[in-house]
Write an enzyme that holds these catalytic residues in place. Structure first.
Site, PDB file in Angstrom:
ATOM      1  N   SER A  80       0.841  -1.199   0.000  1.00 39.26           N
ATOM      2  CA  SER A  80       0.000   0.000   0.000  1.00 39.26           C
ATOM      3  C   SER A  80       0.875   1.248   0.000  1.00 39.26           C
ATOM      4  CB  SER A  80      -0.890   0.006   1.239  1.00 39.26           C
ATOM      5  OG  SER A  80      -0.095   0.297   2.374  1.00 39.26           O
ATOM      6  N   LYS A  81       0.213   2.376  -0.208  1.00 44.89           N
ATOM      7  CA  LYS A  81       0.914   3.650  -0.198  1.00 44.89           C
ATOM      8  C   LYS A  81       1.615   3.849   1.146  1.00 44.89           C
ATOM      9  CE  LYS A  81      -0.605   8.416   0.145  1.00 44.89           C
ATOM     10  NZ  LYS A  81       0.527   8.752   0.925  1.00 44.89           N
TER      11      LYS A  81
END
Ligand code: GLU
Length: 510
Positions: free
Chosen positions: A263-264
């Protein structure tokens, strides 16, 4: 048959590398078999629409050289390629399913459904699904009389159109990566196909468009696998089974430790980009970094992405675009998730830079020098590029790795100098300067031979001479061959830097 494949992102934000990988695999298949790579913007969910996201997607594909043959920005025989602009086309397909008994009108308001959801979840952990069990107790054209339904439709009541999914049937289909996949309809719900504003949902628009656009292969991320049985039911309901595309659901890209989806936040936490290009969130102004701005070049970026979930079955890891196109196959995509490894990503970039022709590399790094007001000849810069190529992970490393080619060292590695600038040895260095000064041919071979002769005369070893010489010329202990360096900067500059070293070293190491 030539494949027609599509990359069908929703413009809800920047492209995660998983999205770029999906686009890449679609592109590779199309290129390999002389097919068509289509971009379709799936923007039916207006609430999640983010301004700028579509441009970002198009810019990413252009940067990567994933050339789109049909799409919103290039047109094509099935235009428009933006689903919001196709809105009027979907209605007839929803009507068709109502007529054939595969779909129905549902009049339940949001408040009614919320209340039921609440009452059902209160007592235990059951979750509400609009399906063959619950629909009997709800307001829809399967429970209301035909008169009542017509009355509501004529009155203009709000309704949605839902897919009628039968109870307890197995939906089985082939996935090119996973083999036979089976879902029981008890796991599904009666998905909304057309919303009350007449906008189709993802499922409806996706299947209708894949059919109309004559898509042969649906290659997309694993997160869409649970939607596939609904899509298969839709193909059957429309009577389109014969031309149903093949499905390939790609493995997830995992966090470096393999624990869950990348994920970011992982990028922020571990200091690497997860997006293709820099992205400024239009609402918060927050900037997320992209691979492009981090210094990645498109070819190694694609090479790295190709290997996140696919392998060629050989030892070869470095592939250019043409080689990827030739070697790619859906059969060699793994089922298991692929761990993202930023060090490996950098390695691909470094391997690629080594293969760039020195003259081309020179053109690529030239702006770094121009920005500093440094002007050198193309021949000089080409040779510097040749010497530095294998030391660059990113193009931006060029200055740090090779500043001494363009200016005298402004500081010296004193730590190492202390160990090497010793009584009984340093006295000989003026002679080396003189030898270099008088050398007939100022070539790397001649310089090396002369240095060896000098060492022998005074019983010095390589370790006594080369580090000192290197620090004199470059200020550091790192860099390409010291003799190549001397040749490139030239005799005059070499001698001048050595003399300067002689002047300042004693003071530095006192
Ligand atoms: N619009 C979906 C997405 O955002 C497309 C999924 C598919 O390819 O069917 O990824």
């Amino acid at each position: 048959m030539k494949p027609r494949v599509r990359f069908a992102p929703s413009p809800t934000g920047p492209l995660h590398i998983g999205g770029v990988r999906t686009a890449l695999y679609n592109y590779l298949l199309a290129q390999q078999l002389g097919g068509t790579f289509i971009l379709r913007i799936e923007d039916t969910d207006q609430e999640r629409y983010v301004p700028g996201a579509e441009d970002y997607i198009i810019e990413t594909l252009a940067w990567c050289g994933l050339t789109v043959q049909e799409g919103p920005h290039v047109g094509g025989p099935h235009a428009p390629y933006r689903q919001s602009e196709r809105k009027p086309m979907y209605r007839q397909y929803a009507d068709q399913l109502i007529a054939s008994g595969n779909a129905y009108y549902a009049f339940d308001t949001k408040e009614e459904l919320d209340a039921i959801r609440e009452s059902m979840t209160e007592g235990g952990n059951s979750t509400f699904k609009y399906d063959s069990n619950t629909r009997q107790k709800l307001s829809n054209s399967l429970t209301l009389s035909a008169d009542e339904v017509n009355k509501r439709l004529e009155r203009g009541d709000d309704y949605v159109i839902r897919l009628k999914v039968n109870a307890n049937e197995d939906v089985t289909f082939m996935d090119e990566i996973r083999g036979e996949v089976s879902f029981n309809t008890s796991q599904l719900d009666d998905k909304v196909l057309l919303k009350s504003d007449g906008m189709p949902t993802y499922h409806m628009a996706n299947v209708v468009d894949d059919h109309l656009m004559e898509i042969t292969h649906v290659i997309r991320g694993e997160e869409w696998l649970p939607s596939a049985p609904t899509h298969v039911l839709l193909y059957r309901a429309f009577g389109w089974q014969a031309t149903m595309p093949k499905f390939a659901h790609l493995p997830l890209i995992l966090k470096p430790d393999g624990n869950g989806k990348l994920s970011k936040r992982d990028g922020d936490r571990l200091g690497f980009p997860v997006f293709s290009l820099d992205w400024t969130n239009p609402e918060t102004g927050e900037v997320s970094s992209g691979f492009r701005e981090r210094g990645f070049l498109p070819e190694p970026f694609l090479n790295m992405l190709a290997f996140l979930g696919w392998n060629p079955g050989t030892e070869q890891e470095v592939f250019n675009r043409a080689e990827l196109i030739a070697a790619f196959s859906l059969e060699r995509i793994n089922k298991a998730g692929a761990k993202f490894d930023f060090e490996k990503a950098k390695w691909f970039n470094q391997q690629y830079i080594k293969t760039i022709e020195p003259a081309t590399l020179a053109d690529m790094v030239k702006p770094q020098l121009t920005a500093k007001g440094i002007v050198v000849s193309n021949a000089f810069l080409t040779e510097a590029s040749r010497l530095l190529a294998e030391r660059l992970t990113f193009l931006n490393d060029f200055w740090e790795q090779g500043h001494f080619f363009f200016q005298q060292p402004d500081k010296y590695d004193e730590g190492n100098l202390k160990k090497k600038w010793k009584e009984g040895k340093k006295e000989f260095f003026p002679e080396l300067v003189a030898r270099f000064q008088n050398l007939p041919d100022f070539t790397a071979t001649a310089l090396e031979a002369e240095t060896k002769a000098f060492m022998e005369t005074h019983s010095l070893g390589f370790g006594d001479v080369l580090p000192v010489l290197r620090i004199m010329l470059t200020g550091t202990m790192q860099g390409p061959s010291v003799f190549d360096t001397a040749v490139l900067i030239g005799r005059e500059e070499t001698v001048s830097r050595m003399n300067k070293g002689l002047e300042v070293f004693n003071e530095l190491v006192l």
